[in-house]
Design a protein around this motif. Structure first.
Motif, PDB file in Angstrom:
ATOM      1  N   PRO A  87       0.816  -1.225   0.000  1.00 33.30           N
ATOM      2  CA  PRO A  87       0.000   0.000   0.000  1.00 33.30           C
ATOM      3  C   PRO A  87       0.848   1.272   0.000  1.00 33.30           C
ATOM      4  N   ARG A  88       2.025   1.220   0.591  1.00 32.11           N
ATOM      5  CA  ARG A  88       2.888   2.422   0.566  1.00 32.11           C
ATOM      6  C   ARG A  88       3.371   2.703  -0.850  1.00 32.11           C
ATOM      7  N   ALA A  89       3.758   1.646  -1.546  1.00 32.90           N
ATOM      8  CA  ALA A  89       4.214   1.829  -2.937  1.00 32.90           C
ATOM      9  C   ALA A  89       3.065   2.298  -3.822  1.00 32.90           C
ATOM     10  N   VAL A  90       1.861   1.806  -3.536  1.00 30.66           N
ATOM     11  CA  VAL A  90       0.698   2.226  -4.323  1.00 30.66           C
ATOM     12  C   VAL A  90       0.371   3.687  -4.031  1.00 30.66           C
ATOM     13  N   ALA A  91       0.439   4.060  -2.752  1.00 30.32           N
ATOM     14  CA  ALA A  91       0.074   5.434  -2.370  1.00 30.32           C
ATOM     15  C   ALA A  91       1.092   6.452  -2.859  1.00 30.32           C
ATOM     16  N   ASP A  92       2.369   6.076  -2.838  1.00 29.57           N
ATOM     17  CA  ASP A  92       3.426   7.015  -3.233  1.00 29.57           C
ATOM     18  C   ASP A  92       4.461   6.262  -4.060  1.00 29.57           C
ATOM     19  N   GLY A  93       4.285   6.354  -5.370  1.00 34.06           N
ATOM     20  CA  GLY A  93       5.161   5.603  -6.272  1.00 34.06           C
ATOM     21  C   GLY A  93       6.622   6.004  -6.176  1.00 34.06           C
ATOM     22  N   SER A  94       6.900   7.149  -5.599  1.00 33.32           N
ATOM     23  CA  SER A  94       8.300   7.595  -5.511  1.00 33.32           C
ATOM     24  C   SER A  94       8.973   7.109  -4.223  1.00 33.32           C
ATOM     25  N   ASP A  95       8.281   6.309  -3.427  1.00 28.62           N
ATOM     26  CA  ASP A  95       8.826   5.809  -2.161  1.00 28.62           C
ATOM     27  C   ASP A  95       9.777   4.634  -2.473  1.00 28.62           C
ATOM     28  N   LEU A  96      11.042   4.937  -2.573  1.00 28.76           N
ATOM     29  CA  LEU A  96      12.026   3.929  -3.003  1.00 28.76           C
ATOM     30  C   LEU A  96      12.119   2.766  -2.027  1.00 28.76           C
ATOM     31  N   GLU A  97      12.012   3.061  -0.742  1.00 26.47           N
ATOM     32  CA  GLU A  97      12.088   1.983   0.249  1.00 26.47           C
ATOM     33  C   GLU A  97      10.925   1.000   0.059  1.00 26.47           C
ATOM     34  N   ALA A  98       9.732   1.559  -0.147  1.00 27.38           N
ATOM     35  CA  ALA A  98       8.568   0.684  -0.370  1.00 27.38           C
ATOM     36  C   ALA A  98       8.750  -0.109  -1.661  1.00 27.38           C
ATOM     37  N   ARG A  99       9.215   0.564  -2.695  1.00 23.65           N
ATOM     38  CA  ARG A  99       9.446  -0.136  -3.975  1.00 23.65           C
ATOM     39  C   ARG A  99      10.428  -1.299  -3.781  1.00 23.65           C
ATOM     40  N   ALA A 100      11.496  -1.054  -3.023  1.00 27.93           N
ATOM     41  CA  ALA A 100      12.517  -2.094  -2.831  1.00 27.93           C
ATOM     42  C   ALA A 100      11.953  -3.279  -2.051  1.00 27.93           C
ATOM     43  N   GLN A 101      11.180  -2.984  -0.991  1.00 29.42           N
ATOM     44  CA  GLN A 101      10.634  -4.093  -0.188  1.00 29.42           C
ATOM     45  C   GLN A 101       9.653  -4.933  -1.012  1.00 29.42           C
ATOM     46  N   VAL A 102       8.832  -4.253  -1.799  1.00 27.84           N
ATOM     47  CA  VAL A 102       7.868  -4.989  -2.627  1.00 27.84           C
ATOM     48  C   VAL A 102       8.603  -5.821  -3.674  1.00 27.84           C
ATOM     49  N   GLN A 103       9.669  -5.256  -4.229  1.00 31.65           N
ATOM     50  CA  GLN A 103      10.367  -5.999  -5.282  1.00 31.65           C
ATOM     51  C   GLN A 103      11.073  -7.233  -4.725  1.00 31.65           C
ATOM     52  N   TRP A 104      11.668  -7.090  -3.575  1.00 33.36           N
ATOM     53  CA  TRP A 104      12.310  -8.258  -2.973  1.00 33.36           C
ATOM     54  C   TRP A 104      11.246  -9.319  -2.635  1.00 33.36           C
ATOM     55  N   ALA A 105      10.133  -8.872  -2.113  1.00 39.16           N
ATOM     56  CA  ALA A 105       9.050  -9.824  -1.815  1.00 39.16           C
ATOM     57  C   ALA A 105       8.608 -10.546  -3.087  1.00 39.16           C
ATOM     58  N   SER A 106       8.544  -9.813  -4.201  1.00 40.69           N
ATOM     59  CA  SER A 106       8.071 -10.434  -5.449  1.00 40.69           C
ATOM     60  C   SER A 106       9.051 -11.500  -5.944  1.00 40.69           C
ATOM     61  N   ILE A 107      10.320 -11.292  -5.677  1.00 41.58           N
ATOM     62  CA  ILE A 107      11.326 -12.280  -6.115  1.00 41.58           C
ATOM     63  C   ILE A 107      11.258 -13.523  -5.225  1.00 41.58           C
ATOM     64  N   VAL A 108      11.239 -13.295  -3.924  1.00 41.93           N
ATOM     65  CA  VAL A 108      11.173 -14.426  -2.995  1.00 41.93           C
ATOM     66  C   VAL A 108       9.909 -15.251  -3.235  1.00 41.93           C
ATOM     67  N   ALA A 109       8.852 -14.569  -3.631  1.00 36.71           N
ATOM     68  CA  ALA A 109       7.554 -15.246  -3.782  1.00 36.71           C
ATOM     69  C   ALA A 109       7.562 -16.316  -4.861  1.00 36.71           C
ATOM     70  N   LEU A 110       8.455 -16.185  -5.856  1.00 35.78           N
ATOM     71  CA  LEU A 110       8.397 -17.186  -6.937  1.00 35.78           C
ATOM     72  C   LEU A 110       9.776 -17.617  -7.437  1.00 35.78           C
ATOM     73  N   ASN A 111      10.769 -17.625  -6.538  1.00 41.31           N
ATOM     74  CA  ASN A 111      12.046 -18.193  -6.973  1.00 41.31           C
ATOM     75  C   ASN A 111      12.208 -19.627  -6.459  1.00 41.31           C
TER      76      ASN A 111
END
Ligand code: NZQ
Ligand code: ZN
Length: 396
Positions: free
Chosen positions: A232-256
């Motif tokens: 939700p943080r990344a959705v609310a503020d697309g420029s939030d780099l920390e939120a973007r990074a956490q979501v991206q790492w989660a997306s990798i772990v989710a299907l590796n």
């Protein structure tokens, strides 16, 4: 538990890592096919930076742009043709899951003499699973599929409207170069769909698994909770780099493969049903999942409520009367659906512009590849065609 785990992809993760693309690529090839989508990387400047890094490192670049969302086999044929003509020895994807998936199959098709659609399992008698491929490097620009660190690719056939997948060892990328800065420009809706996609990768293993995997259960719940906190943080503020990074790492772990290791999941039924929808209607994968997943969960919870009770308790803090408390299980699913709505995902087929006209066809297509000996869609519990239609009807 009785299983193997294997993932040979090197992961390089961090803001600014794109600058190192050339140095990494030069270890794998001298002439790269650089595959991109419909223009987002040109607009963001990522393409220019990637090309500059490659040229600085002495790697020649041949561009293949225009990979569409829900990538088509026609694009794969075109890319493989360019790779062969130009004698590329490396394929680099710079884009979302669609660009990455197309790149993987282009890399295999460049070394395959027949038609690339042979390489995708779609119920045909003579499936030719890829056995070799040019080396690939994945540079994702959208956090969703985890394709950058797995062995799968999903491709559609424009003519038959079949969307299907391939998994093969030679499709593991050599390197996943993950720079969360590249995701800062992803629009709000695609960001939300990506969060839904990554959570669904985890719920498929969690709910279709055979049980007896307490460590994997906790990993899965950790990925879901992290995605629900940072998404939700990344959705609310697309420029939030920390939120973007956490979501991206989660997306990798989710299907590796790590979260699912040892879970003995019966299948990925929500994905199979969604692929049938996006094969026919070109809907965004994560948006389709947001509609199908809660509907499928309500179907499966009635057959085996325990996992759904655990989900309700551990993810949403609900209190169950006992391990088979179906009301609690269903309340957890309601909470999950409300989360999807809160970040802007659709949860009804009507929001995707889909009615019941082709339900029988979707049911047929969903079970095309992932079917058991009785012809049911692989799932826990297995799904007959009527079960699939029932789930879809409940999502109208
Ligand atoms: O094409 P461009 O111009 O790049 O625009 C894309 C596209 O319109 C845009 N986008 C991507 N990065 C951006 C951006 N816009 C602005 N800034 C950026 N940084 O987003 C749109 C969607 O892109 P797409 O690649 O289609 O999205 P996604 O990453 O969700 O990939 C979806 C595809 O992956 C498959 C899906 O079925 C679908 O075909 N999947 C692949 C899997 C795998 N290989 O393991 C597993 C998944 O479950 C999934 O099935
Ligand atoms: Zn997915």
């Amino acid at each position: 538990m009785n299983f193997q785990f294997y993932n040979p992809t090197r992961l390089v993760f961090g803001a600014g890592k794109l600058a190192g693309l050339g140095a990494i690529a030069s270890a794998y090839g001298k002439k790269a096919l650089l595959v991109t989508g419909g223009g987002s990387v040109r607009r963001s400047g990522a393409l220019d930076r990637a090309v500059a890094s490659l040229k600085d490192a002495g790697v020649d670049v041949v561009e293949c742009s225009g990979i569409e969302p829900n990538p088509r086999i026609t694009s794969v044929r075109r890319g493989a043709g360019i790779a062969r003509e130009e004698r590329c020895d490396l394929v680099i994807a710079l884009g979302g899951g669609s660009t990455m998936d197309a790149s993987k199959v282009i890399a295999a098709a460049a070394l395959y003499d027949g038609d690339p659609w042979d390489l995708i399992a779609h119920g045909q008698a003579g499936w030719a699973p890829p056995t070799r491929a040019l080396p690939t490097i994945m540079v994702p620009t959208l956090a969703a599929t985890g394709s950058e660190m797995n062995w799968g690719a999903v491709i559609s056939d424009d003519e038959t409207k079949v969307k299907s997948f391939v998994q093969a060892e030679c499709l593991y990328p050599k390197v996943a170069l993950v720079d969360p800065e590249l995701t800062l420009t992803v629009p709000q809706d695609q960001t939300a769909y990506g969060v839904c996609d990554l959570i669904t990768h985890v719920t498929e293993g969690y709910f279709n698994g055979a049980g007896g995997t307490p460590v994997q259960d906790r990993f899965a719940e950790g990925v879901i909770l992290t995605a629900m906190e940072w998404g939700p943080r990344a959705v609310a503020d697309g420029s939030d780099l920390e939120a973007r990074a956490q979501v991206q790492w989660a997306s990798i772990v989710a299907l590796n493969g790590w979260v699912q290791a040892g879970a003995r999941a019966a299948g990925f039924p929500v994905h199979m049903i969604e692929h049938a929808l996006s094969g026919h209607h070109d809907v965004t994968h994560g948006a389709g999942l947001a509609v199908v997943n809660p509907a499928w969960m309500r179907f499966a919870a009635k057959a085996h409520p325990e996992r759904f009770v655990q989900f309700a308790e551990r993810v949403f803090g609900l209190a169950a009367q006992g391990p088979d408390d179906l009301d609690c299980a269903l309340a957890g699913i309601d909470r999950f659906e409300a989360f999807l709505t809160s970040i802007g995902c659709p949860t009804r087929l009507s929001q995707l512009g889909i009615d019941d006209a082709l339900f029988a066809q979707y049911a047929e297509d969903a079970a095309l590849v992932a079917r058991d000996a009785e012809g049911n869609l692989a799932s826990r519990p297995p799904m007959s065609k009527d079960d699939i239609i029932g789930v879809l009807r409940s999502a109208l």
